[in-house]
Scaffold this active site. Structure first.
Site, PDB file in Angstrom:
ATOM      1  N   HIS A   1      -5.459   3.218  -5.077  1.00  0.00           N
ATOM      2  CA  HIS A   1      -5.574   3.409  -3.618  1.00  0.00           C
ATOM      3  C   HIS A   1      -6.112   4.817  -3.324  1.00  0.00           C
ATOM      4  O   HIS A   1      -5.813   5.376  -2.281  1.00  0.00           O
ATOM      5  CB  HIS A   1      -4.203   3.185  -2.988  1.00  0.00           C
ATOM      6  CG  HIS A   1      -4.199   2.909  -1.519  1.00  0.00           C
ATOM      7  ND1 HIS A   1      -5.157   2.159  -0.881  1.00  0.00           N
ATOM      8  CD2 HIS A   1      -3.332   3.278  -0.544  1.00  0.00           C
ATOM      9  CE1 HIS A   1      -4.875   2.094   0.421  1.00  0.00           C
ATOM     10  NE2 HIS A   1      -3.782   2.774   0.645  1.00  0.00           N
TER      11      HIS A   1
ATOM     12  N   HIS B   1       3.926  -2.478   3.902  1.00  0.00           N
ATOM     13  CA  HIS B   1       4.085  -1.037   3.630  1.00  0.00           C
ATOM     14  C   HIS B   1       5.566  -0.657   3.490  1.00  0.00           C
ATOM     15  O   HIS B   1       6.120  -0.058   4.407  1.00  0.00           O
ATOM     16  CB  HIS B   1       3.498  -0.203   4.768  1.00  0.00           C
ATOM     17  CG  HIS B   1       2.055  -0.426   5.052  1.00  0.00           C
ATOM     18  ND1 HIS B   1       1.596  -1.488   5.802  1.00  0.00           N
ATOM     19  CD2 HIS B   1       0.965   0.287   4.693  1.00  0.00           C
ATOM     20  CE1 HIS B   1       0.278  -1.411   5.901  1.00  0.00           C
ATOM     21  NE2 HIS B   1      -0.135  -0.351   5.229  1.00  0.00           N
TER      22      HIS B   1
ATOM     23  N   TYR C   1      -6.951   2.652   4.490  1.00  0.00           N
ATOM     24  CA  TYR C   1      -7.214   2.101   5.838  1.00  0.00           C
ATOM     25  C   TYR C   1      -8.270   0.982   5.771  1.00  0.00           C
ATOM     26  O   TYR C   1      -8.802   0.578   6.801  1.00  0.00           O
ATOM     27  CB  TYR C   1      -7.671   3.184   6.828  1.00  0.00           C
ATOM     28  CG  TYR C   1      -6.859   4.441   6.742  1.00  0.00           C
ATOM     29  CD1 TYR C   1      -5.588   4.514   7.315  1.00  0.00           C
ATOM     30  CD2 TYR C   1      -7.335   5.565   6.052  1.00  0.00           C
ATOM     31  CE1 TYR C   1      -4.823   5.664   7.202  1.00  0.00           C
ATOM     32  CE2 TYR C   1      -6.570   6.715   5.931  1.00  0.00           C
ATOM     33  CZ  TYR C   1      -5.322   6.762   6.516  1.00  0.00           C
ATOM     34  OH  TYR C   1      -4.562   7.905   6.394  1.00  0.00           O
TER      35      TYR C   1
ATOM     36  N   HIS D   1      -5.872   9.580  -0.452  1.00  0.00           N
ATOM     37  CA  HIS D   1      -5.697   8.688   0.706  1.00  0.00           C
ATOM     38  C   HIS D   1      -6.461   9.152   1.944  1.00  0.00           C
ATOM     39  O   HIS D   1      -5.998   9.032   3.071  1.00  0.00           O
ATOM     40  CB  HIS D   1      -4.207   8.525   1.045  1.00  0.00           C
ATOM     41  CG  HIS D   1      -3.909   7.271   1.810  1.00  0.00           C
ATOM     42  ND1 HIS D   1      -3.761   7.251   3.186  1.00  0.00           N
ATOM     43  CD2 HIS D   1      -3.744   5.991   1.401  1.00  0.00           C
ATOM     44  CE1 HIS D   1      -3.499   5.998   3.565  1.00  0.00           C
ATOM     45  NE2 HIS D   1      -3.485   5.222   2.510  1.00  0.00           N
TER      46      HIS D   1
ATOM     47  N   ASP E   1       0.831  -1.200   0.000  1.00  0.00           N
ATOM     48  CA  ASP E   1       0.000   0.000   0.000  1.00  0.00           C
ATOM     49  C   ASP E   1       0.869   1.255   0.000  1.00  0.00           C
ATOM     50  O   ASP E   1       1.926   1.284   0.623  1.00  0.00           O
ATOM     51  CB  ASP E   1      -0.883   0.038   1.261  1.00  0.00           C
ATOM     52  CG  ASP E   1      -2.183  -0.729   1.040  1.00  0.00           C
ATOM     53  OD1 ASP E   1      -2.268  -1.470   0.051  1.00  0.00           O
ATOM     54  OD2 ASP E   1      -3.089  -0.567   1.868  1.00  0.00           O
ATOM     55  N   ASP E   2       0.339   2.279  -0.674  1.00  0.00           N
ATOM     56  CA  ASP E   2       0.848   3.657  -0.660  1.00  0.00           C
ATOM     57  C   ASP E   2       2.005   3.867  -1.651  1.00  0.00           C
ATOM     58  O   ASP E   2       2.511   2.940  -2.236  1.00  0.00           O
ATOM     59  CB  ASP E   2       1.266   4.103   0.747  1.00  0.00           C
ATOM     60  CG  ASP E   2       0.159   3.878   1.765  1.00  0.00           C
ATOM     61  OD1 ASP E   2      -1.014   3.766   1.358  1.00  0.00           O
ATOM     62  OD2 ASP E   2       0.479   3.801   2.964  1.00  0.00           O
TER      63      ASP E   2
END
Ligand code: ZN
Length: 234
Positions: free
Chosen positions: A103, A196, A144, A107, A53-54
């Site tokens: 994503h 992550h 999240y 965010h 993620d991210d």
């Protein structure tokens, strides 16, 4: 008077029950009101999807070279505004043949947001991902893991897949060895693992990923993308 108090009591209980249900719904990894959501698949094959993620961030080169060393394709859930900030990194991920997921653009928690906000968050990021030369429709992962009504409704309407996870070592542990032990203990054929590495200043997360790759490969697991995993769904 007595009856009025009873009504108020029941009303308050009802509101609490409603709030509790909404909270459970918002955080559920494998249920939502509309559309498909996947936290893992049912299979007997020893396959697992590694998902990040991210980002992208300047950590991208290190992540890509680690995956390359193990000959693994992962799924990267990228943030629209991070793609704008680090377009070269994003292009490298696409060029290396990894799966890319959406994503959202900013965010933020996709909860209690209006339809036009949600549409914009998804579609702006879709365009940024397409501009990387990525021609598939990106799967979606809400920031999240939070969603309630608006996002699932939009995704169902547009026939888009929501992908969550069923292994989240970063939520419970900070040390690489503890993360690896947790994954080894909880992994099942068809699992989706969330990690992550994009903000990893110490190298601790990359170490955890490398140790997970090694441990699960030793155990006979094959790492696949989300797309490959979904094809194995019975
Ligand atoms: Zn995120």
């Amino acid at each position: 008077m007595q009856r009025k108090i009873t009504y108020i009591g029941v009303g308050i209980l009802f509101i609490f029950a409603l709030a509790f249900s909404a909270y459970k719904l918002m955080n559920a990894r494998d249920y939502q009101l509309f559309g498909n959501i996947t936290s893992h698949i049912e299979t007997h094959e020893k396959v697992i999807a590694l998902t990040f993620d991210d980002g992208p961030t300047h950590q991208t080169d290190a992540i890509l070279s680690l995956l390359d060393n193990y000959n693994v394709k992962a799924t990267f859930f990228l943030i629209g505004k991070d793609i704008e900030a680090n377009p070269e990194e994003a292009k490298k991920i696409a060029a290396a043949g990894h799966q890319i997921g959406n994503h959202t653009y900013s965010h933020k928690r996709m909860v209690l947001k209006g339809p036009s906000f949600i549409k914009n968050e998804i579609e702006k990021t879709d365009v940024l991902i397409a501009n990387l030369g990525y021609s598939k429709v990106p799967v979606i992962r809400p920031p999240y893991g939070k969603k309630l009504i608006g996002l699932p409704y939009y995704l169902k309407k547009h026939h888009r897949e929501t992908i969550t996870w069923n292994l989240e070592p970063d939520t419970y542990y900070t040390e690489a060895k503890d993360k690896v032990a947790y994954v080894k203990e909880n992994v099942q054929p068809g699992s989706i693992l969330l990690m992550h590495p994009m903000y990893d200043a110490t190298g601790n997360e990359l170490q955890a990923i490398e140790d997970v790759l090694q441990a699960l490969m030793d155990d006979g697991y094959t790492f696949v993308t989300i797309e490959e995993l979904q094809k194995l769904q019975k």
